[in-house]
Design an enzyme around this catalytic site. Structure first.
Site, PDB file in Angstrom:
ATOM      1  N   HIS A 222      -4.002   4.386  -4.109  1.00 21.01           N
ATOM      2  CA  HIS A 222      -3.753   4.005  -2.714  1.00 21.01           C
ATOM      3  C   HIS A 222      -4.136   5.089  -1.705  1.00 21.01           C
ATOM      4  CE1 HIS A 222      -0.199   6.495  -3.371  1.00 21.01           C
ATOM      5  NE2 HIS A 222      -0.098   6.593  -2.065  1.00 21.01           N
TER       6      HIS A 222
HETATM    7  C1  UD1 Z   1       2.341   6.020   2.688  1.00 15.88           C
HETATM    8  C2  UD1 Z   1       2.401   7.548   2.782  1.00 15.88           C
HETATM    9  C3  UD1 Z   1       1.889   8.158   1.488  1.00 15.88           C
HETATM   10  C4  UD1 Z   1       2.609   7.576   0.286  1.00 15.88           C
HETATM   11  C5  UD1 Z   1       2.492   6.063   0.323  1.00 15.88           C
HETATM   12  C6  UD1 Z   1       3.220   5.427  -0.834  1.00 15.88           C
HETATM   13  C7  UD1 Z   1       2.035   8.581   4.966  1.00 15.88           C
HETATM   14  C8  UD1 Z   1       1.042   9.329   5.777  1.00 15.88           C
HETATM   15  N1  UD1 Z   1       1.547   8.035   3.833  1.00 15.88           N
HETATM   16  O1  UD1 Z   1       0.977   5.658   2.566  1.00 15.88           O
HETATM   17  O2  UD1 Z   1       2.096   9.553   1.531  1.00 15.88           O
HETATM   18  O3  UD1 Z   1       2.024   8.082  -0.881  1.00 15.88           O
HETATM   19  O4  UD1 Z   1       3.061   5.591   1.551  1.00 15.88           O
HETATM   20  O5  UD1 Z   1       2.997   4.061  -0.883  1.00 15.88           O
HETATM   21  O6  UD1 Z   1       3.169   8.494   5.344  1.00 15.88           O
HETATM   22  N2  UD1 Z   1       1.480  -2.036   4.305  1.00 15.88           N
HETATM   23  C9  UD1 Z   1       1.942  -3.292   3.989  1.00 15.88           C
HETATM   24  N3  UD1 Z   1       3.259  -3.408   3.652  1.00 15.88           N
HETATM   25  C10 UD1 Z   1       4.122  -2.357   3.620  1.00 15.88           C
HETATM   26  C11 UD1 Z   1       3.641  -1.093   3.954  1.00 15.88           C
HETATM   27  C12 UD1 Z   1       2.316  -0.948   4.295  1.00 15.88           C
HETATM   28  O7  UD1 Z   1       1.199  -4.258   4.004  1.00 15.88           O
HETATM   29  O8  UD1 Z   1       5.317  -2.563   3.297  1.00 15.88           O
HETATM   30  C13 UD1 Z   1       0.045  -1.881   4.633  1.00 15.88           C
HETATM   31  C14 UD1 Z   1      -0.239  -1.895   6.105  1.00 15.88           C
HETATM   32  O9  UD1 Z   1      -1.454  -2.544   6.302  1.00 15.88           O
HETATM   33  C15 UD1 Z   1      -0.408  -0.433   6.453  1.00 15.88           C
HETATM   34  C16 UD1 Z   1      -0.990   0.135   5.163  1.00 15.88           C
HETATM   35  O10 UD1 Z   1      -0.419  -0.653   4.121  1.00 15.88           O
HETATM   36  O11 UD1 Z   1      -1.197  -0.243   7.578  1.00 15.88           O
HETATM   37  C17 UD1 Z   1      -0.692   1.580   4.942  1.00 15.88           C
HETATM   38  O12 UD1 Z   1       0.720   1.842   5.048  1.00 15.88           O
HETATM   39  P1  UD1 Z   1       1.247   3.284   5.528  1.00 15.88           P
HETATM   40  O13 UD1 Z   1       2.729   3.357   5.430  1.00 15.88           O
HETATM   41  O14 UD1 Z   1       0.617   3.629   6.837  1.00 15.88           O
HETATM   42  O15 UD1 Z   1       0.574   4.262   4.484  1.00 15.88           O
HETATM   43  P2  UD1 Z   1       0.510   4.184   2.901  1.00 15.88           P
HETATM   44  O16 UD1 Z   1      -0.917   4.087   2.512  1.00 15.88           O
HETATM   45  O17 UD1 Z   1       1.459   3.172   2.351  1.00 15.88           O
END
Ligand code: UD1
Length: 380
Positions: A222
């Site tokens: 991821h």
């Molecule tokens: C975040 C953390 C990362 C961690 C990861 C674990 C930061 C900078 N990154 O990354 O360190 O390893 O979580 O999973 O804080 N989304 C969904 N549903 C959710 C959450 C996210 O669909 O419940 C999608 C959204 O499109 C979002 C994307 O995933 O924009 C990324 O989510 P985000 O929390 O920004 O970063 P992660 O890649 O999950």
């Protein structure tokens, strides 16, 4: 003593759970779970609360996704209001996600109003909560990773630094942190694993997917550096399809990765691969059941590097560096590139396994050491 435990994203939940349960047993402690809402899908959040036997979050900020600045800023704005209302004595932040840095900055700069009925501050010279960072001192020395920025800023501001391993202590000392702020407490995630071991072992996740023990690889990817560009994501898909010819693979797909596989037109290629099982992100117990019983893991997660070291499962990490070098020096982890991944997989499938030992204080008793550390602050 009102203690905020900040939970935000999937890897945070297994870090706050053992501490919440341990604090609940102490008459003097009032642990309050604050969920920022960074992760919000049922299988990225609620399912973990259920598996880890946590109550519903006491406070939910409902922030959701956004750019780094939006997410961090929105958590800060929302959490400031909560702090002024709740006035906890201690704020515990965990890991390295955007909510970690956001709550650390907010709690470090807040000034509580001087109310006549306000409980005596824990330290008479500061009119704000003490901030403690759990999983302090990890460094990848790669500032292109958003998490590295979050770690550096959080550790620079926090009053108490609970480290998982001695290399983390050394990193903090090198950065000039005073020794009395640091307490090496060990790896809290091993507490969750041991707390849930019975349920993990009884879960039948791998069998339900038609897999046999020790006979499949587990994939999690991821990181933006692997999944945000079409070139690297398509190369990874090609490598996985190649590896699946030898050993079947199971790939629970993170929402970020799923979105990019769809956008880059790669989802159908993976779906067509007969020996790769694609699933939604899994809850803690089912996922750990897959880890316990697999032949190897290919990942770019931080936590899985540690869990596999503890369990003695070969781990191939698709990253040029790690903030958890103890998992490479002492554990089962190997950093891999697109060029050497196939060779590394072949070595594992032909039976060559790296010798390993479990780092000190990765023993399932970290939460107890943290409770003792908090007791000292309280009395001090
Ligand atoms: C975040 C953390 C990362 C961690 C990861 C674990 C930061 C900078 N990154 O990354 O360190 O390893 O979580 O999973 O804080 N989304 C969904 N549903 C959710 C959450 C996210 O669909 O419940 C999608 C959204 O499109 C979002 C994307 O995933 O924009 C990324 O989510 P985000 O929390 O920004 O970063 P992660 O890649 O999950």
């Amino acid at each position: 003593m009102k203690i905020h435990l900040i939970a935000a994203a999937r890897p945070n939940f297994m870090k706050i759970a053992p501490l919440y349960h341990a604090l609940k047993k102490e008459a003097w402690a009032d642990p309050v779970i604050v969920h920022t809402g960074q992760h919000y899908d049922i299988n990225m959040s609620d399912a973990f609360f259920k598996d880890l036997e946590l109550p519903e979050p006491h406070i939910h900020l409902g922030i959701g996704s956004g750019s780094h600045a939006e997410q961090t800023g929105n958590v800060m704005i929302a959490y400031e209001k909560v702090l002024l209302r709740e006035m906890p004595a201690l704020v515990v932040v965990v890991g390295d996600v955007n909510s970690t840095i956001a709550c650390t900055i907010t709690a470090s700069k807040i000034v509580y109003p001087a109310l006549p009925d306000r409980p005596t501050p824990i330290r008479s010279n500061i009119n704000r909560p003490i901030v403690a960072h759990l999983e302090a001192g990890l460094r990848s020395n790669d500032r292109t990773m958003p998490e590295e920025i979050n770690r550096i800023v959080t550790d620079a501001l926090a009053d108490i630094l609970w480290t998982p391993s001695t290399d983390a202590v050394e990193n903090l000392l090198t950065e000039g942190v005073s020794r009395e702020k640091i307490k090496n407490v060990g790896n809290i995630m091993i507490d969750s694993l041991e707390m849930m071991r019975g349920k993990i072992e009884r879960a039948g996740a791998f069998r339900e997917l038609g897999l046999t023990k020790g006979n499949y690889g587990l994939i999690t990817l991821h990181r933006p550096s692997n999944v945000d560009s079409p070139a690297s994501l398509s190369t990874l898909c090609r490598m996985l399809i190649g590896a699946s010819q030898e050993t079947p693979l199971v790939f629970p797909i993170h929402p970020r990765t799923r979105k990019n596989l769809d956008t880059f037109g790669l989802m159908d290629t993976l779906r067509d691969a007969e020996r790769i099982i694609l699933t939604e992100p899994m809850n803690y117990i089912r996922f750990m059941n897959l880890v316990f019983n697999c032949k190897y893991v290919i990942t770019d997660s931080g936590g899985i590097q540690e869990e596999t070291t503890y369990l003695g499962i070969p781990c191939l990490t698709m990253r040029p560096n790690t903030e958890r070098p103890v998992t490479v020096d002492q554990g089962t982890n190997q950093l891999c590139t697109m060029e050497n991944l196939q060779r590394r997989i072949e070595r594992i499938t032909s039976g060559t396994v790296k010798p390993y030992s479990v780092p000190d204080l990765w023993d399932g008793h970290t939460a107890g050491r943290i409770v003792e550390s908090i007791r000292t602050i309280r009395l001090g």
